[in-house]
Scaffold this active site. Structure first.
Site, PDB file in Angstrom:
ATOM      1  N   GLU A 129      -5.456   3.369 -10.106  1.00 30.35           N
ATOM      2  CA  GLU A 129      -6.155   2.205 -10.267  1.00 30.35           C
ATOM      3  C   GLU A 129      -7.383   2.189 -10.981  1.00 30.35           C
ATOM      4  OE1 GLU A 129      -6.403   3.063  -5.595  1.00 30.35           O
ATOM      5  OE2 GLU A 129      -6.410   0.881  -5.643  1.00 30.35           O
ATOM      6  N   ARG A 171      -0.053   4.750   3.252  1.00 28.37           N
ATOM      7  CA  ARG A 171       0.023   4.520   4.570  1.00 28.37           C
ATOM      8  C   ARG A 171       0.363   5.624   5.467  1.00 28.37           C
ATOM      9  NH1 ARG A 171       4.095  -0.342   4.716  1.00 28.37           N
ATOM     10  NH2 ARG A 171       4.277  -0.187   2.480  1.00 28.37           N
ATOM     11  N   TRP A 179      -8.894   5.927   0.255  1.00 29.35           N
ATOM     12  CA  TRP A 179      -9.477   6.296  -0.998  1.00 29.35           C
ATOM     13  C   TRP A 179      -8.714   5.897  -2.197  1.00 29.35           C
ATOM     14  CZ3 TRP A 179      -7.794   9.861   2.847  1.00 29.35           C
ATOM     15  CH2 TRP A 179      -6.366  10.285   2.771  1.00 29.35           C
ATOM     16  N   CYS A 195       0.928  -1.335  -0.114  1.00 29.13           N
ATOM     17  CA  CYS A 195      -0.059  -0.021  -0.200  1.00 29.13           C
ATOM     18  C   CYS A 195       0.938   1.230   0.099  1.00 29.13           C
ATOM     19  CB  CYS A 195      -0.844   0.003   1.293  1.00 29.13           C
ATOM     20  SG  CYS A 195      -1.797   1.555   1.439  1.00 29.13           S
TER      21      CYS A 195
END
Ligand code: ARG
Length: 378
Positions: free
Chosen positions: A250, A75, A245, A72
């Site tokens: 993506e 973070r 979010w 991720c």
């Protein structure tokens, strides 16, 4: 239904529990010294084979699990994750309702709030509940081959299984909401229609070409992963949907662009009037950039939180620095952290990371992928 094996021995659970309790007390000095709590946890483990986290431990554990998510990029704000404690829930209908409530709270009319909802943990005598759907919001895919599918080809197997089970199907658009599939404790999997008011969607338009409006492209505001297991200090919470979010790529460089998803690059290139006769015209690359501009601009216009890959990359490096100042090494997986377009134009590209595992983390269940495709859905 096959029940996933207990992956930890009693000794491993005990070790993971001690490690977590020590970390909790180290990072929350106001909780005092860990000794008394350690003794209580050891006793509870010896008696019952598991232990119950205090509400404070649960909140911190869920946040640390995000902090430990090596894939991720987002973070930096791990410590502000909102944690909804629903550990008392084991029945599928109650879990589905709370998942929809999660979506409404996380959506927050567009000011997306990173949130996790934690349902009942696995117990030594029975596995906890499971969410089969890979995300709380998924679009149906009708048809069995990516090139002919209407909707999200990734979800074609689940769509097919649900139709067989008696789901009436949506309107047949490329963006029909799939029901949520939940398996309560001691129950079979069941599906629940996703209420339209729980899902905020953004129409995708291009800032320079009003014609995109008629195309009907859209995407949902909140990415909420629902088929990973939250592990905290030896306790497994198999149903713990969480969201952050979106980062624009993506949607614009993967969901709408991948050839086995919506495969929109050829159509985008046509709208842009590009020469698609040869890859060397870089029509795919140019279409990708315009599709990503459209996604970011559309979310901005709709007032829905979305990050771009340049800002999010900088934030990630701020996170790494901040953690290192606290004496913590940040584990990361380069191949996931670097954005799928313009990688080398972002600072996260130009360095290496160590991909280190942690015992407090969001992990993939065995069989999760098969369940997300509705395999053996009866
Ligand atoms: N990549 C997934 C999707 O496009 C979502 C993964 C989680 N993403 C996030 N920004 N928290 O739906």
């Amino acid at each position: 239904m096959e029940i996933p094996p207990q992956r930890f021995t009693a000794a491993q659970v005990c070790e993971a529990a001690e490690e977590f309790i020590r970390l909790f007390h180290r990072e929350n000095p106001e909780a005092g010294a860990p000794c008394a709590r350690l003794a209580a946890v050891r006793e509870e483990l010896a008696e019952t084979g598991t232990y119950r986290h205090t509400p404070e431990e649960l909140v911190h554990g869920a946040r640390v699990a995000w902090r430990n998510s090596n894939r991720c990029i987002g973070r930096l704000y791990w410590n502000s994750l909102r944690v909804r404690d629903r550990r008392e829930l084991v029945a599928s209908d109650e879990i589905a309702d709370e998942c929809f409530a999660h979506l409404r709270e996380a959506t927050n009319r567009g000011r997306v709030r990173p949130t996790v909802t934690v349902f009942a943990p696995d117990a030594p005598d029975r596995p906890g509940p499971l969410i089969w759907s890979e995300q709380l919001v998924r679009y149906a895919g009708y048809g069995d081959h990516p090139s002919v599918t209407v909707g999200d080809a990734r979800n074609a197997p689940l769509t097919e299984a649900l139709l067989r089970l008696g789901w009436a199907g949506g309107a047949g658009t490329p963006f029909d909401l799939l029901p949520l599939v939940v398996q309560g404790v001691n129950d079979k999997p069941r599906w629940f229609d996703t209420p339209a008011d729980a899902v905020l969607e953004v129409p995708i338009r291009h800032p320079d070409d009003p014609g995109w409006g008629a195309w009907g492209l859209r995407w949902h505001a909140v990415p909420a992963i629902s088929n990973m297991c939250l592990e905290i200090g030896g306790v497994h919470y198999p149903a713990a949907p969480f969201n952050g979010w979106y980062m624009g790529t993506e949607i614009g460089a993967r969901n709408l662009a991948d050839t086995d998803r919506y495969n929109l690059l050829p159509a985008v290139a046509r709208r842009l009037g590009l020469d698609t006769s040869s890859d060397r015209s870089l029509w795919k690359d140019r279409a990708l950039v315009e599709l990503n501009r459209a996604v970011l601009d559309s979310f901005d216009r709709a007032g829905v939180t979305i990050a771009d890959h340049h800002a999010e990359s900088r934030r990630f490096l701020t996170h790494v620095e901040r953690e290192e100042r606290k004496g913590r090494e940040v584990g990361a997986d380069w191949s996931w952290i670097v954005p799928p377009i313009s990688g080398s134009a972002t600072p996260v590209f130009h360095r290496t990371y160590e991909d280190r595992p942690s015992s407090t983390a969001y992990v993939h269940h065995p069989g999760a992928q098969e369940r997300a495709q509705g395999r053996d859905l009866v």
